[in-house]
Design a protein around this motif. Sequence first.
Motif, mmCIF file in Angstrom:
data_model
loop_
_atom_site.group_PDB
_atom_site.id
_atom_site.type_symbol
_atom_site.label_atom_id
_atom_site.label_comp_id
_atom_site.label_asym_id
_atom_site.label_seq_id
_atom_site.Cartn_x
_atom_site.Cartn_y
_atom_site.Cartn_z
ATOM 1 N N CYS A 1 0.809 -1.229 0.000
ATOM 2 C CA CYS A 1 0.000 0.000 0.000
ATOM 3 C C CYS A 1 0.835 1.269 0.000
ATOM 4 O O CYS A 1 0.429 2.295 -0.530
ATOM 5 N N LYS A 2 2.028 1.189 0.540
ATOM 6 C CA LYS A 2 2.860 2.391 0.632
ATOM 7 C C LYS A 2 3.448 2.807 -0.716
ATOM 8 O O LYS A 2 3.996 3.901 -0.843
ATOM 9 N N LEU A 3 3.372 1.914 -1.669
ATOM 10 C CA LEU A 3 3.938 2.234 -2.983
ATOM 11 C C LEU A 3 2.894 2.848 -3.922
ATOM 12 O O LEU A 3 3.216 3.235 -5.045
ATOM 13 N N LYS A 4 1.671 2.918 -3.437
ATOM 14 C CA LYS A 4 0.570 3.376 -4.300
ATOM 15 C C LYS A 4 0.856 4.725 -4.955
ATOM 16 O O LYS A 4 0.694 4.891 -6.157
ATOM 17 N N SER A 5 1.272 5.681 -4.147
ATOM 18 C CA SER A 5 1.418 7.023 -4.717
ATOM 19 C C SER A 5 2.525 7.042 -5.767
ATOM 20 O O SER A 5 2.415 7.712 -6.789
ATOM 21 N N PHE A 6 3.571 6.267 -5.558
ATOM 22 C CA PHE A 6 4.658 6.208 -6.535
ATOM 23 C C PHE A 6 4.189 5.526 -7.831
ATOM 24 O O PHE A 6 4.465 6.007 -8.934
ATOM 25 N N VAL A 7 3.456 4.414 -7.670
ATOM 26 C CA VAL A 7 2.953 3.712 -8.861
ATOM 27 C C VAL A 7 2.023 4.646 -9.648
ATOM 28 O O VAL A 7 2.101 4.717 -10.882
ATOM 29 N N ASN A 8 1.190 5.384 -8.950
ATOM 30 C CA ASN A 8 0.318 6.341 -9.636
ATOM 31 C C ASN A 8 1.127 7.419 -10.347
ATOM 32 O O ASN A 8 0.806 7.809 -11.467
ATOM 33 N N TRP A 9 2.187 7.874 -9.687
ATOM 34 C CA TRP A 9 3.069 8.870 -10.319
ATOM 35 C C TRP A 9 3.679 8.292 -11.592
ATOM 36 O O TRP A 9 3.717 8.946 -12.635
ATOM 37 N N MET A 10 4.132 7.047 -11.496
ATOM 38 C CA MET A 10 4.731 6.412 -12.687
ATOM 39 C C MET A 10 3.728 6.343 -13.831
ATOM 40 O O MET A 10 4.061 6.636 -14.980
ATOM 41 N N LYS A 11 2.513 5.932 -13.501
ATOM 42 C CA LYS A 11 1.491 5.797 -14.544
ATOM 43 C C LYS A 11 1.193 7.145 -15.206
ATOM 44 O O LYS A 11 0.902 7.205 -16.396
ATOM 45 N N ALA A 12 1.292 8.189 -14.416
ATOM 46 C CA ALA A 12 1.013 9.526 -14.955
ATOM 47 C C ALA A 12 2.231 10.114 -15.683
ATOM 48 O O ALA A 12 2.121 11.141 -16.345
ATOM 49 N N ASN A 13 3.391 9.464 -15.541
ATOM 50 C CA ASN A 13 4.620 10.027 -16.108
ATOM 51 C C ASN A 13 5.415 8.997 -16.914
ATOM 52 O O ASN A 13 6.650 9.031 -16.928
ATOM 53 N N THR A 14 4.725 8.103 -17.582
ATOM 54 C CA THR A 14 5.427 6.997 -18.270
ATOM 55 C C THR A 14 6.460 7.503 -19.269
ATOM 56 O O THR A 14 7.491 6.868 -19.464
ATOM 57 N N LYS A 15 6.207 8.627 -19.887
ATOM 58 C CA LYS A 15 7.157 9.134 -20.905
ATOM 59 C C LYS A 15 8.493 9.522 -20.291
ATOM 60 O O LYS A 15 9.498 9.627 -20.985
ATOM 61 N N LYS A 16 8.518 9.776 -19.007
ATOM 62 C CA LYS A 16 9.762 10.195 -18.364
ATOM 63 C C LYS A 16 10.603 8.997 -17.904
ATOM 64 O O LYS A 16 11.770 9.159 -17.562
ATOM 65 N N ILE A 17 9.975 7.849 -17.882
ATOM 66 C CA ILE A 17 10.690 6.679 -17.352
ATOM 67 C C ILE A 17 11.540 6.055 -18.446
ATOM 68 O O ILE A 17 11.021 5.540 -19.429
ATOM 69 N N MET A 18 12.840 6.164 -18.298
ATOM 70 C CA MET A 18 13.772 5.803 -19.361
ATOM 71 C C MET A 18 14.553 4.533 -19.044
ATOM 72 O O MET A 18 15.469 4.172 -19.769
ATOM 73 N N SER A 19 14.224 3.860 -17.977
ATOM 74 C CA SER A 19 14.971 2.684 -17.536
ATOM 75 C C SER A 19 15.102 1.667 -18.666
ATOM 76 O O SER A 19 14.193 1.497 -19.459
ATOM 77 N N SER A 20 16.244 0.997 -18.702
ATOM 78 C CA SER A 20 16.481 0.017 -19.765
ATOM 79 C C SER A 20 15.692 -1.259 -19.531
ATOM 80 O O SER A 20 15.422 -1.998 -20.474
ATOM 81 N N THR A 21 15.356 -1.551 -18.294
ATOM 82 C CA THR A 21 14.484 -2.695 -17.997
ATOM 83 C C THR A 21 13.359 -2.160 -17.107
ATOM 84 O O THR A 21 13.540 -1.145 -16.437
#
Length: 491
Positions: free
Chosen positions: A410-430
């Motif tokens: 449950c503590k990761l919820k806000s981060f996961v939501n942030w990721m979903k809203a910012n997918t274009k910024k996530i550049m990780s190779s995996t």
Amino acid sequence: MYLDYKKLGNMYLRHCIYFLLLLFGCAAEECANEEECPKDYQDVYDKSISNIPSTLKAGATEVFFVGSLISTIPVGAFTNSPQLEKVEFLNTPTISIERGAFEGLDKVHSIEISNTPLTSLPVGVFQNLPMLESLILKLNKIQRLEKGLFDGLRKLRELHLHTNEIVSIDEGTFDELDNLQLLHLAKNNITSISTEMFSKLKKLATLRLYENDITAVPAGIFNDLTNLKEIALQGNKISVLPPNLFFANKKLQKIILEQNLLTGLPPEIFVGLPLIKQLSLQKNQITSLPPVLFGEMPTLSEVKLNQNNLTALPPGVFSPIIKLKKLDLSQNQFTSLFSRYFEGLESLLELNLQKNLIETLEPTTFENVTSLTTLKLTDNKLRTLPEGVFDTLPKLKKIYLNNNPWHCDCKLKSFVNWMKANTKKIMSSTPETCDLPEGLKGQHLLSLTEDQLICPTNPPGGKSFCNLFVRLRLKLCECDATCCACTLDSI
Ligand SMILES: *[C@@H]1O[C@H](CO)[C@@H](O)[C@H](O)[C@H]1NC(C)=O
Ligand SMILES: *[C@@H]1O[C@H](CO)[C@@H](O)[C@H](O)[C@H]1NC(C)=O
Ligand SMILES: *[C@@H]1O[C@H](CO)[C@@H](O)[C@H](O)[C@H]1NC(C)=O
């Protein structure tokens, strides 16, 4: 300098073809590339020559022996060619240069002997060369520089001795080189340098000592070198620097110290260097930085401290570097990060924190790096992130968060939501994946639904921890109906 080489080889080849064409009576085509052809004033010899001709091409002021089978440059080799301005032996099997080899060359301003098996040079070999400005002796096997070897070369501006096997340099060897601007001693076998070794080189701007076996830099060694712009010491075995080492070198633009054995740096060692453009400290073993390390450096835009042993930083240590754009702290041993590390870094664009041991960030960790566009946090020990930790980064374009052991509850919820809203910024190779709980191991964070991000309820014997990972070190816990969230005691 390799380029010169190729060029010359090429030049020779074309020269050769040109001659063949002449020989066979074909139309003598000009060289394909005019620039690479020997000029009227250049005389080029190849491997068909095994002795230096006693007379050179009429009018030649430059002579090149490229691969010529010349094993000895004998005394008086050029006595019939006093007009020469440039003499080069490249890739020749030369093992001996006799004293007096260059006698009579009153006009010569440039001598190069490179890529030969030469191991020694007799004292006196360069005497009476009043106009010599450039002496290039690289890629040989020279082992020792004796006092007197360069005496009298009052006009010499560049001395290239890199990629030899120099083990010892006599005290005073460089003492008469009043006009020397560049001294290149890299890639030799030098183990020690003395305080006085370079002290007479008042005009020296560039000192390259990289890739030797130097273990110590004596105090005061650069005190008389007030014109120094570049000091390259990378790839040695230096473990300590003396205090005030660069105290007198106000004109320094480049200090390269990477790949040594430094475990720390003296306080204020980089204070008073307003012209610094390059400072590299990576690949050492630096465990901590002094509270004051840098002074104002308005032209420094990048600091490399990657591959060291840092676990913490003094507050605002980088703040005098007001234009700092790139900070590389990857491959250190940080376990947590605090906003005070980055105080005053308003211009910072790229922050690399890859390959550390970072377990926790504060909600405010990045509050002072508001210009940041790139943040690398790959390969750390992050299991969760505080809510809103990236909200202070309005310009963020690229973020790397993979290879962290994410704990998907449950503590990761806000981060996961942030990721979903910012997918274009996530550049990780995996993709970012869950490490815990077991049931979600390997699942991509971006594919998680809200109802998968739960904290265990009704645990036997009372409430459980939302973030088990900090159990051993936790200090502050806040419990709600379902679980207790605990954070590390902030230091
Ligand atoms: C210089 O170092 C190289 C590489 O370590 C070694 O092979 C060579 O023998 C050394 N030369 C001398 C003169 O010590
Ligand atoms: C730095 O870290 C390396 C690798 O973890 C280790 O081998 C080395 O001893 C450390 N050096 C210091 C000075 O702590
Ligand atoms: C760091 O950021 C905080 C919050 O924005 C601000 O109050 C503080 O003045 C900043 N400090 C520095 C040194 O930039």
